[in-house]
Structure formats: structure tokens, C-alpha cells
Enzyme design. Structure first.
Site, short mmCIF file in Angstrom:
data_model
loop_
_atom_site.label_atom_id
_atom_site.label_comp_id
_atom_site.label_asym_id
_atom_site.label_seq_id
_atom_site.Cartn_x
_atom_site.Cartn_y
_atom_site.Cartn_z
N LEU A 1 29.91 82.57 -5.52
CA LEU A 1 29.86 83.97 -4.91
C LEU A 1 29.51 84.02 -3.47
O LEU A 1 30.07 85.07 -2.93
CB LEU A 1 28.79 84.90 -5.84
N GLY A 2 28.97 83.12 -2.82
CA GLY A 2 28.61 83.26 -1.53
C GLY A 2 27.94 82.01 -0.98
O GLY A 2 27.28 81.20 -1.83
N GLY B 1 25.84 80.46 2.50
CA GLY B 1 25.22 80.40 3.99
C GLY B 1 24.72 79.34 4.42
O GLY B 1 24.56 78.08 3.87
N GLY B 2 23.95 79.43 5.63
CA GLY B 2 23.38 78.27 6.36
C GLY B 2 22.03 77.58 5.42
O GLY B 2 22.12 76.28 5.47
N VAL C 1 25.30 80.56 -3.71
CA VAL C 1 25.06 81.68 -5.07
C VAL C 1 26.31 81.34 -5.63
O VAL C 1 27.39 81.60 -5.34
CB VAL C 1 24.65 83.10 -4.65
N LYS D 1 21.26 80.53 -7.73
CA LYS D 1 21.05 80.35 -6.38
C LYS D 1 20.42 78.88 -6.22
O LYS D 1 19.57 78.64 -6.86
CB LYS D 1 19.93 81.48 -5.89
N ASP E 1 11.92 92.03 4.30
CA ASP E 1 13.22 91.76 5.09
C ASP E 1 14.12 92.67 4.29
O ASP E 1 15.02 92.52 3.78
CB ASP E 1 13.77 90.40 4.78
#
Length: 580
Positions: free
Chosen positions: A18-19, A21-22, A26, A41, A136
Site C-alpha cells: 500500500l505504501g 517510507g523512510g 504498509v 505495518k 501529529d
């Protein structure tokens, strides 16, 4: 070693990425035991040996494990597999608010914005009640599902009250464009920090851009700390003065000047009343944008109203002045009270004592009454300082570069106005006490508001009392509890007792909290407050939030009765006399 890219993790079958990042990835997966879709995750494998990342990952899972709410992504399990660790979560299909804003290429309609806020506020208020601060809140962490629900995502830097801090004191945690000023100063933040971040998101949804922008991180930090946000009404069709005031109050630089809770902000904004139909509102707007009837792009905006005539403009100006006054933070309304209002319409200054228009019947909130005559700081009716007071309030909340141009008549009025004479803290205390004795509650509230700025406990208590009783100001148990707590934390016994009463009855908190009530009653009782001693006796006798203990009840009744408390004496006799 199992990694996040394997086709199977335990009994979960990976179906899609799904995605990434650094820090992690996920995946979508299928729970082969329960036959449901989930999201998984994980940290990047190379980060699993970094204790700081691993601790944060576990902390996020711990935060989510405390929460079960329809507007928060649900955690099903934390599963170790080989040398890695995986969060098994609810699979939320939809788009982030960030992508929605990018697709629209501009602001959202007011009603759609309120429908989103209603759901975010619901989720945040619940998280806060469970002791979890998100820290956040931003568009990329708010997911809008296909059926119009809003889900709060990514509790990766959330803080749980009472838990061990994973950052050293003074560290800045959050996303710079949405971070609260106190977090920039190194404070861990509380629910009012989440409120500030949410207000930034609301401002961005309504105007198409956050309130603060800069070329460098340093300049953006300075803007959060020092710059006043520009007004919204000139550029947001259909936004009420009250809603604008609520947003600007939530963006106050000092936490104590904001709303005490996210729920109070949602109420003032008008979002809470839309909660029941919020998902339908979002679905309708999404459908209109995705499938416009003419097959092309479509912008949704309120239709303009016909221009009002002279009397209509006069009524609108009076209404706007009244609404602006009601929308001000309750602690600052007293500064705007000092004489007769000056209203400029079509170049004519209308000076007269007036009462605001009768509002539609609504539940009582933080809305100040509008007496026919306002009294100045000296106690005498005044006519010269209304314009200067209005200018002071205007300067507190709005960037002077965006303030509407005023007429020559207004400028003349401002020049002749005189500032109210300064009063020392001792003079304010004396005047406040005298106003309370003669039951001039509007005057007492004004003086208490000014004195409370110095941190005076008696003034904070007086504000709490007036807010609780609805005297001189609109009744608000939430704000009363906030003021009582400020005074109680300064060890003022009567404030501790009254705060205990609010917890005991649940006023301002949604439901009784006997544990908190008992804690505050105890503080007041130890300082000799007979009513608090009696209240403790009731709690122990009835077993409210604690096991019944007749001996403890007798003990507290006995102390209160010794001070002449009649109810305690009767309760003591009913229990058969003093404790043995």
C-alpha cells in the site's frame, strides 16, 4: 529471516504493497483464519536493530491498543515474526485529506469541512479521554473512506499520559507546518496542542492553505510563535463570524487561551451539531466532485445573496458586532466591554447603547449576556473607550494587514477614545470582591478576567464560579472546570472542592468520575473544608468509585460535623455515631 516483503506473515497472506517510507512499509493482507482484509505495518528490516525506532513502534502499538473508536484506525494485534515486528491493523480504504485537498486544488465547502471536523473531534476527544495525545494531526494522517467516514491514522509519536517519554526534554516532536508553539519550545504537549494542529487543518481546508507559510524552517517556527493568522471571512464565503472566532481562538499562541477541549472547539465551530449526518455530507460532496452532472469539473460554492439595502446593512453590522463579541474567548470579552458600541454604516457613525439581537434558542454555551449598559473599569458608564477596546481586541486576534479599511468617521472616533485607567493587582482584587458582594456579576467577571492574567488563584476561582452559575457570562461547565482546576492546582481549597463537585456530578465531563472527585475532595478536606469532608463521607458510605467503608464515612462526617455541618451531623447519627 522474515521481512515485510515476504508473501506470508504468520496466518496473514500479503496481497499488495500500500505504501512505503523512510521508516517502514504498509501492506494489504488477508487474515486466512478469519477471512478478513487487514493492513500490516512494519519497520524496515535495517531499523529493527535501532532501539529508538523499535521503541517508537512498540509505543505506537501501545497507544492504539488503548483505543477502540470508529474514527480511529483499529489495532488488531502486534505480531513478532522472526526478527521483525508487525502491527496488524484495520484496513482503511480511501484517500487522505491531503490527497483530497490536492485533487480539489482549492478550499473545501464549509459544510464538508465541518462534517470532517465533527468526526476528527470525536476521535480525538475519545483518545484524549483515554490519556492519548496524538501530537501529529495533519491532512496526511486523516483518512477519508469511500463511505464518508474519517479515520485518524499514525499514532507513531503519540504520548500516553503517565508513560515513559521516548524523547528527551526540549525535543521538538511533530510536523512543522501543523505543530503547536509549545511543542516548538520543547513541551511534550497536551490535548490543546492537538487542538491547535486541528485548527491549522481546519484553516487549510477552508482557505486552501495553512495560516502560516515561510521559505525556511526558522521563519515557519517564528510564524507559529509570533504571527497572528489572517482573517478567514474575507476569503471564505458562507463562514460565520462565530465559526471564524472559534478557529482563531483555537490558534491562540498560549494553550490556556485556546478551548480547554477539542469537544468545546467542535461545539463552538458548529461541527458537533452535524455529527449525525457527517458521513452523508462527505459522501454527497465527494459524489458531486467525482461525477458532476455536466461531465466536467465542478466547483461547489454557496450562491451569492442579493446586496442588502441601507437598513439591511445596518442590521447586518449590528448582528456582526454582536456575533463577533460572542465569538471572542470568554477570558477576553471583558476587555471589549467598556461603553456604548460604535457602528459605522455607509459613513455614518451610529452611537447608542444597544442589546444584541435575540438569538435563536440554543443550549447555553460560553455566550456572554448583553446588558443594556456596559460599565467601564472604574464602575461608571462610559462612552469614549468603546472604539479603543474594539481596536485592542482586533489587534489581539487579527493580522493588521488584513483588517478591513475603516472610514474617516471610525478613525476620528478611535482618536478621541481614551484607554481605561490601569489598576494594580490589589485594586483589582478589592474591586472584584466589591462587585461580587453587590452582585454586579458582569463587572466581577471583567475584573476577574483581568486579574486572572497575573495567575491570581482567587480570580481564577471567581471566573470558574461565574461560569458554573452562568452569572455575568454564559454558563459553561467545561470552562468552569478548567478555571477551577487552574485555581485548585494553586492549592486554593474552595476551588478544589468545587472542582470535585463537577467531577462528582459529571457536569462538563459527560459522566461522573468519582475517583477524580474523591481526589479533589480529599485535597480540600485536608485543608479543613467542611463541605468536602461531608462529600467524602457520602462517597465512602455509598461506595462510589470505591468499596463502601462505613468507618471511613463516619470519620469524615465526624470532622465535618465538628465544624457545624448540619448534613454531616444527620448522616453521622444515621450511621450510629462517630467512628470507632
Amino acid at each position: 529471516m522474515t521481512t515485510a516483503t515476504t508473501e506470508r506473515i504468520g496466518h496473514y497472506e500479503i496481497t499488495a504493497l500500500l505504501g512505503s517510507g523512510g521508516n517502514g512499509r504498509v501492506h494489504a493482507a488477508r487474515d486466512t483464519m478469519l477471512g478478513r482484509e487487514v493492513a500490516i505495518k512494519s519497520l524496515r528490516p535495517e531499523l529493527m536493530n535501532d532501539t529508538s525506532f523499535l521503541d517508537r513502534f512498540r509505543a505506537e502499538a501501545s497507544s492504539l491498543a488503548r483505543l477502540n473508536h470508529p474514527n480511529i484506525a483499529t489495532l488488531f494485534a502486534l505480531q513478532p515474526e522472526g526478527s521483525n515486528l508487525y502491527m496488524i491493523m484495520e484496513l482503511v480504504r480511501g484517500r487522505t485529506l491531503e490527497s483530497v485537498l490536492q485533487q480539489r486544488g482549492g478550499p473545501l465547502p464549509v459544510q464538508e469541512c465541518l462534517a470532517i471536523v465533527a468526526q476528527v473531534a470525536d476521535g480525538l476527544a475519545y483518545a484524549h479521554s483515554m490519556g492519548v495525545i496524538h501530537r501529529d494531526i495533519k491532512p496526511s494522517n486523516l483518512m477519508i473512506t469511500d463511505d464518508g467516514r474519517v479515520k485518524i491514522m499514525d499514532f507513531g509519536i503519540a504520548r500516553v499520559a503517565g508513560s515513559q517519554r521516548l524523547t528527551r526534554d526540549g525535543s521538538i516532536i511533530g510536523t512543522l507546518a501543523y505543530i503547536a508553539p509549545e511543542q516548538l519550545r520543547g513541551s511534550p504537549g497536551d490535548e490543546r496542542s492537538d487542538l491547535y494542529s486541528l485548527a491549522i487543518v481546519v484553516y487549510e481546508m477552508l482557505s486552501g492553505a495553512p495560516p502560516f507559510a515561510a521559505d525556511t524552517d526558522y521563519d515557519l517556527i517564528q510564524a507559529h510563535v509570533n504571527t497572528k493568522p489572517q482573517r478567514l471571512i474575507p476569503k471564505v464565503p458562507g463562514l460565520s463570524v462565530k465559526a471564524e472566532g472559534a478557529i482563531l481562538q483555537a490558534l491562540a499562541k498560549k494553550p490556556e487561551q485556546r478551548f480547554p477541549t477539542v469537544r468545546a472547539f467542535s461545539d463552538a465551530l458548529g461541527a458537533t451539531s452535524l455529527r449525525a449526518e457527517a458521513t452523508g455530507v462527505i459522501q454527497n460532496y465527494t459524489r458531486l466532485i467525482a461525477n458532476p452532472s455536466d461531465g466536467g469539473s465542478k466547483t461547489i460554492a454557496p450562491q451569492p445573496l442579493p446586496a442588502p439595502g441601507p437598513m439591511g446593512r445596518l442590521r447586518a453590522a449590528v448582528e456582526a458586532a454582536w456575533q463577533r463579541f460572542k465569538a471572542m474567548p470568554i477570558e477576553l470579552r471583558g476587555l471589549a466591554i467598556g461603553g456604548v458600541a460604535a457602528v459605522v454604516v455607509a459613513g455614518v457613525v451610529v452611537v447608542d447603547s444597544f442589546r444584541g439581537p435575540t438569538p435563536a434558542p440554543t443550549p447555553r454555551t460560553d455566550t456572554a449576556h448583553a446588558p443594556s449598559e456596559r460599565r467601564g473599569p472604574t464602575g461608571n458608564a462610559t462612552t469614549g473607550n468603546a472604539a479603543s477596546n474594539a481596536a485592542r481586541i482586533e489587534n489581539m486576534y487579527f493580522d493588521r494587514n488584513t483588517r478591513p479599511a475603516t472610514t474617516a468617521a471610525t478613525t476620528t472616533e478611535t482618536k478621541v477614545a481614551t484607554a481605561p485607567p490601569a489598576m494594580t493587582s490589589a485594586e483589582l482584587r478589592t474591586a472584584m470582591g466589591e462587585a461580587m458582594e453587590r452582585r454586579d456579576y458582569s463587572r466581577a467577571y471583567e475584573l476577574a478576567s483581568r486579574l486572572a492574567e497575573t495567575g491570581n488563584a482567587e480570580a481564577l476561582y471567581t471566573l470558574g464560579f461565574l461560569l458554573e452559575k452562568g452569572e455575568g457570562v454564559g454558563q459553561s461547565f467545561v470552562s468552569a472546570a478548567y478555571k477551577y482546576r487552574q485555581a485548585a492546582e494553586k492549592d486554593l481549597a474552595k476551588a478544589q472542592w468545587r472542582l470535585g463537585n463537577l467531577y462528582y456530578t459529571g457536569k462538563g465531563f459527560g459522566a461522573p468520575d468519582y475517583k477524580e472527585a474523591r481526589a479533589w475532595y480529599l485535597k480540600a478536606a485536608q485543608q479543613g473544608v467542611a463541605e468536602a469532608q461531608y462529600n467524602l463521607g457520602v462517597i465512602f458510605e455509598n461506595g462510589q468509585g470505591i468499596d463502601p467503608d462505613r468507618n471511613a464515612a463516619r470519620y469524615w462526617y465526624d470532622l465535618a460535623a465538628a465544624q457545624g455541618n448540619a448534613r454531616a451531623r444527620q448522616a453521622l447519627e444515621a450511621l450510629g455515631g462517630a467512628s470507632r
